[in-house]
Write a protein that holds these residues in place. Structure first.
Motif, PDB file in Angstrom:
ATOM      1  N   TYR A 180      20.655 -35.735 -61.975  1.00  0.00           N
ATOM      2  CA  TYR A 180      21.149 -34.424 -61.552  1.00  0.00           C
ATOM      3  C   TYR A 180      21.893 -33.691 -62.669  1.00  0.00           C
ATOM      4  CZ  TYR A 180      19.971 -35.033 -56.609  1.00  0.00           C
ATOM      5  OH  TYR A 180      19.299 -35.178 -55.415  1.00  0.00           O
ATOM      6  N   TYR A 181      22.122 -34.359 -63.773  1.00  0.00           N
ATOM      7  CA  TYR A 181      22.877 -33.730 -64.861  1.00  0.00           C
ATOM      8  C   TYR A 181      22.176 -32.472 -65.378  1.00  0.00           C
ATOM      9  CZ  TYR A 181      25.186 -33.132 -69.380  1.00  0.00           C
ATOM     10  OH  TYR A 181      25.852 -32.606 -70.458  1.00  0.00           O
ATOM     11  N   LYS A 182      20.892 -32.552 -65.550  1.00  0.00           N
ATOM     12  CA  LYS A 182      20.143 -31.421 -66.108  1.00  0.00           C
ATOM     13  C   LYS A 182      20.197 -30.207 -65.191  1.00  0.00           C
ATOM     14  CE  LYS A 182      15.529 -30.070 -67.689  1.00  0.00           C
ATOM     15  NZ  LYS A 182      14.142 -30.524 -67.964  1.00  0.00           N
ATOM     16  N   VAL A 183      19.945 -30.401 -63.897  1.00  0.00           N
ATOM     17  CA  VAL A 183      19.904 -29.268 -62.979  1.00  0.00           C
ATOM     18  C   VAL A 183      21.294 -28.678 -62.784  1.00  0.00           C
ATOM     19  CG1 VAL A 183      20.159 -30.678 -60.883  1.00  0.00           C
ATOM     20  CG2 VAL A 183      19.021 -28.470 -60.743  1.00  0.00           C
ATOM     21  N   MET A 184      22.335 -29.506 -62.813  1.00  0.00           N
ATOM     22  CA  MET A 184      23.693 -28.989 -62.675  1.00  0.00           C
ATOM     23  C   MET A 184      24.125 -28.250 -63.942  1.00  0.00           C
ATOM     24  SD  MET A 184      25.524 -32.091 -60.521  1.00  0.00           S
ATOM     25  CE  MET A 184      27.129 -31.278 -60.466  1.00  0.00           C
ATOM     26  N   SER A 185      23.698 -28.722 -65.091  1.00  0.00           N
ATOM     27  CA  SER A 185      23.963 -28.014 -66.340  1.00  0.00           C
ATOM     28  C   SER A 185      23.271 -26.663 -66.351  1.00  0.00           C
ATOM     29  CB  SER A 185      23.488 -28.847 -67.540  1.00  0.00           C
ATOM     30  OG  SER A 185      24.205 -30.053 -67.636  1.00  0.00           O
ATOM     31  N   SER A 186      22.075 -26.610 -65.792  1.00  0.00           N
ATOM     32  CA  SER A 186      21.337 -25.358 -65.708  1.00  0.00           C
ATOM     33  C   SER A 186      22.072 -24.357 -64.817  1.00  0.00           C
ATOM     34  CB  SER A 186      19.931 -25.615 -65.166  1.00  0.00           C
ATOM     35  OG  SER A 186      19.198 -24.414 -65.047  1.00  0.00           O
ATOM     36  N   SER A 187      22.618 -24.836 -63.693  1.00  0.00           N
ATOM     37  CA  SER A 187      23.380 -23.959 -62.800  1.00  0.00           C
ATOM     38  C   SER A 187      24.621 -23.428 -63.503  1.00  0.00           C
ATOM     39  CB  SER A 187      23.782 -24.716 -61.526  1.00  0.00           C
ATOM     40  OG  SER A 187      22.650 -25.093 -60.780  1.00  0.00           O
ATOM     41  N   LEU A 188      25.245 -24.276 -64.301  1.00  0.00           N
ATOM     42  CA  LEU A 188      26.442 -23.866 -65.044  1.00  0.00           C
ATOM     43  C   LEU A 188      26.090 -22.779 -66.066  1.00  0.00           C
ATOM     44  CD1 LEU A 188      29.464 -24.475 -65.312  1.00  0.00           C
ATOM     45  CD2 LEU A 188      28.890 -26.185 -67.030  1.00  0.00           C
ATOM     46  N   GLN A 189      24.960 -22.933 -66.732  1.00  0.00           N
ATOM     47  CA  GLN A 189      24.513 -21.903 -67.672  1.00  0.00           C
ATOM     48  C   GLN A 189      24.204 -20.590 -66.948  1.00  0.00           C
ATOM     49  OE1 GLN A 189      21.305 -23.104 -70.196  1.00  0.00           O
ATOM     50  NE2 GLN A 189      22.580 -24.432 -71.463  1.00  0.00           N
ATOM     51  N   ASP A 190      23.593 -20.691 -65.770  1.00  0.00           N
ATOM     52  CA  ASP A 190      23.296 -19.493 -64.980  1.00  0.00           C
ATOM     53  C   ASP A 190      24.581 -18.777 -64.572  1.00  0.00           C
ATOM     54  OD1 ASP A 190      20.600 -19.998 -65.154  1.00  0.00           O
ATOM     55  OD2 ASP A 190      20.457 -20.993 -63.209  1.00  0.00           O
ATOM     56  N   MET A 191      25.626 -19.532 -64.299  1.00  0.00           N
ATOM     57  CA  MET A 191      26.915 -18.933 -63.968  1.00  0.00           C
ATOM     58  C   MET A 191      27.451 -18.118 -65.148  1.00  0.00           C
ATOM     59  SD  MET A 191      28.577 -22.169 -61.925  1.00  0.00           S
ATOM     60  CE  MET A 191      30.259 -21.573 -62.131  1.00  0.00           C
ATOM     61  N   GLY A 192      27.331 -18.684 -66.345  1.00  0.00           N
ATOM     62  CA  GLY A 192      27.797 -17.990 -67.531  1.00  0.00           C
ATOM     63  C   GLY A 192      27.016 -16.709 -67.781  1.00  0.00           C
ATOM     64  N   LYS A 193      25.701 -16.756 -67.605  1.00  0.00           N
ATOM     65  CA  LYS A 193      24.879 -15.561 -67.819  1.00  0.00           C
ATOM     66  C   LYS A 193      25.173 -14.491 -66.769  1.00  0.00           C
ATOM     67  CE  LYS A 193      21.041 -18.010 -67.985  1.00  0.00           C
ATOM     68  NZ  LYS A 193      19.599 -18.352 -68.091  1.00  0.00           N
ATOM     69  N   ALA A 194      25.400 -14.922 -65.520  1.00  0.00           N
ATOM     70  CA  ALA A 194      25.708 -13.965 -64.453  1.00  0.00           C
ATOM     71  C   ALA A 194      27.058 -13.297 -64.696  1.00  0.00           C
ATOM     72  CB  ALA A 194      25.707 -14.674 -63.104  1.00  0.00           C
ATOM     73  N   ARG A 195      28.011 -14.045 -65.198  1.00  0.00           N
ATOM     74  CA  ARG A 195      29.328 -13.454 -65.495  1.00  0.00           C
ATOM     75  C   ARG A 195      29.213 -12.421 -66.606  1.00  0.00           C
ATOM     76  NH1 ARG A 195      32.701 -12.783 -69.035  1.00  0.00           N
ATOM     77  NH2 ARG A 195      31.382 -13.923 -70.514  1.00  0.00           N
ATOM     78  N   SER A 196      28.452 -12.751 -67.650  1.00  0.00           N
ATOM     79  CA  SER A 196      28.281 -11.818 -68.772  1.00  0.00           C
ATOM     80  C   SER A 196      27.613 -10.521 -68.326  1.00  0.00           C
ATOM     81  CB  SER A 196      27.458 -12.472 -69.883  1.00  0.00           C
ATOM     82  OG  SER A 196      28.104 -13.626 -70.384  1.00  0.00           O
ATOM     83  N   ALA A 197      26.705 -10.633 -67.358  1.00  0.00           N
ATOM     84  CA  ALA A 197      25.980  -9.454 -66.870  1.00  0.00           C
ATOM     85  C   ALA A 197      26.699  -8.758 -65.727  1.00  0.00           C
ATOM     86  CB  ALA A 197      24.576  -9.863 -66.425  1.00  0.00           C
ATOM     87  N   GLY A 198      27.824  -9.312 -65.287  1.00  0.00           N
ATOM     88  CA  GLY A 198      28.543  -8.722 -64.162  1.00  0.00           C
ATOM     89  C   GLY A 198      27.790  -8.862 -62.852  1.00  0.00           C
ATOM     90  N   ASP A 199      26.957  -9.887 -62.760  1.00  0.00           N
ATOM     91  CA  ASP A 199      26.104 -10.103 -61.589  1.00  0.00           C
ATOM     92  C   ASP A 199      26.828 -11.007 -60.591  1.00  0.00           C
ATOM     93  OD1 ASP A 199      24.131 -10.553 -59.745  1.00  0.00           O
ATOM     94  OD2 ASP A 199      22.702 -11.458 -61.148  1.00  0.00           O
TER      95      ASP A 199
END
Length: 287
Positions: A144-163
């Motif tokens: 599950y490490y890979k999929v949870m890391s992916s979710s964490l990256q998505d959080m960072g991208k969403a914050r940068s975009a104000g999404d």
């Protein structure tokens, strides 16, 4: 209210059973002529494998929604626990987490109205927990490490975009996967790492739910998530996540490009060395 009392009673009973099994040393059991207690590490390992095999069967029938078989396998799982020692396998916190998994799964099976989603989730959570008892290096929950890391990256991208919607969805995905592996993590990693990640998730949920984002706090919290996730999974700080590179559909492109640069550098070095050898004049001995 009656169901809650019954569940608490069963949980306390099972927790007490598992705690006693953990505390009693196998050598003491032999001295007391207790046939139900495992008397050797080899026998204990065999019992654990049997316990895992029953859990796998329970997982399969619950994934299929087979009510009759699920009741039979759950009864067999409870019987398999009798006399099984967990000493040296996990901590008391791990035993507690395992007990909760078993009781949640049993309660799900006994509900009058079948919930396919609950059957899938509880049986998978129990499977991961039991698997972590017998597989210290290649436990299933580590995947599950890979999929949870992916979710964490998505959080960072969403914050940068104000999404806000994107951040919420990524956080929910991270939470769902974490709840799935949390008992297994408690069994293998212990309470300290798990509690730290619990606190971080609660903090992230509060920051993400505020009417106006605190950009500095949110950015810092997301940045803290990576090291905490690595610590939870026992990964080294420099260990790569092996996720696709943003903006490129296929990571093989970058692999080929990097490999090409390496080959070019090696070729250039070899040519320079060859030219240097050709330019060297032989030394003539005086006559």
């Amino acid at each position: 209210m009656t169901r809650d009392k019954k569940r608490r009673g069963l949980l306390v009973l099972l927790y007490a059973l598992l705690t006693v099994c953990w505390m009693v040393h196998p050598g003491m059991a032999a001295a007391m002529n207790n046939d139900s207690e495992v008397s050797s590490a080899t026998e204990r390992d065999e019992r654990l494998k049997s316990f895992e095999a029953v859990t796998e069967r329970l997982y399969n029938v619950m994934q299929q929604g087979d009510t009759s078989a699920a009741h039979q396998e759950m009864d067999q799982l409870i019987r398999t626990l009798e006399g099984l020692s967990f000493r040296g396998v996990t901590s008391v916190d791990g035993i507690h987490a395992l007990a909760e998994c078993i009781m949640d799964t049993r309660e799900t099976i006994n509900r009058v109205k079948l919930s396919p989603e609950a059957w899938v989730e509880t049986s998978a959570r129990l499977r991961l927990a039991v698997n972590s008892l017998t597989h210290k290096r290649d436990a299933l929950w580590q995947q599950y490490y890979k999929v949870m890391s992916s979710s964490l990256q998505d959080m960072g991208k969403a914050r940068s975009a104000g999404d806000r919607t994107g951040l919420k969805e990524a956080l929910q995905s991270l939470q769902a996967n974490y709840e799935m592996i949390r008992p297994a993590a408690l069994i293998q990693r212990g309470a300290a790492d798990v509690n730290k990640f619990d606190s971080w998730l609660s903090y992230m949920e509060r920051l993400g739910g505020e009417a106006s984002w605190d950009e500095a706090a949110l950015s810092g919290a997301i940045a803290q998530g990576g090291p905490l996730l690595q610590e939870l999974f026992g990964r080294k700080g420099h260990e790569p996540v092996f996720l696709p590179i943003i903006g490129i559909r296929s990571p093989w492109y970058w692999s080929a490009l990097i490999g090409g640069w390496i080959m070019l550098a090696l070729t250039y070095t070899a040519m320079r060395k060859y030219q240097a050898e050709q330019d060297v004049s032989p030394v003539q001995r005086p006559k």
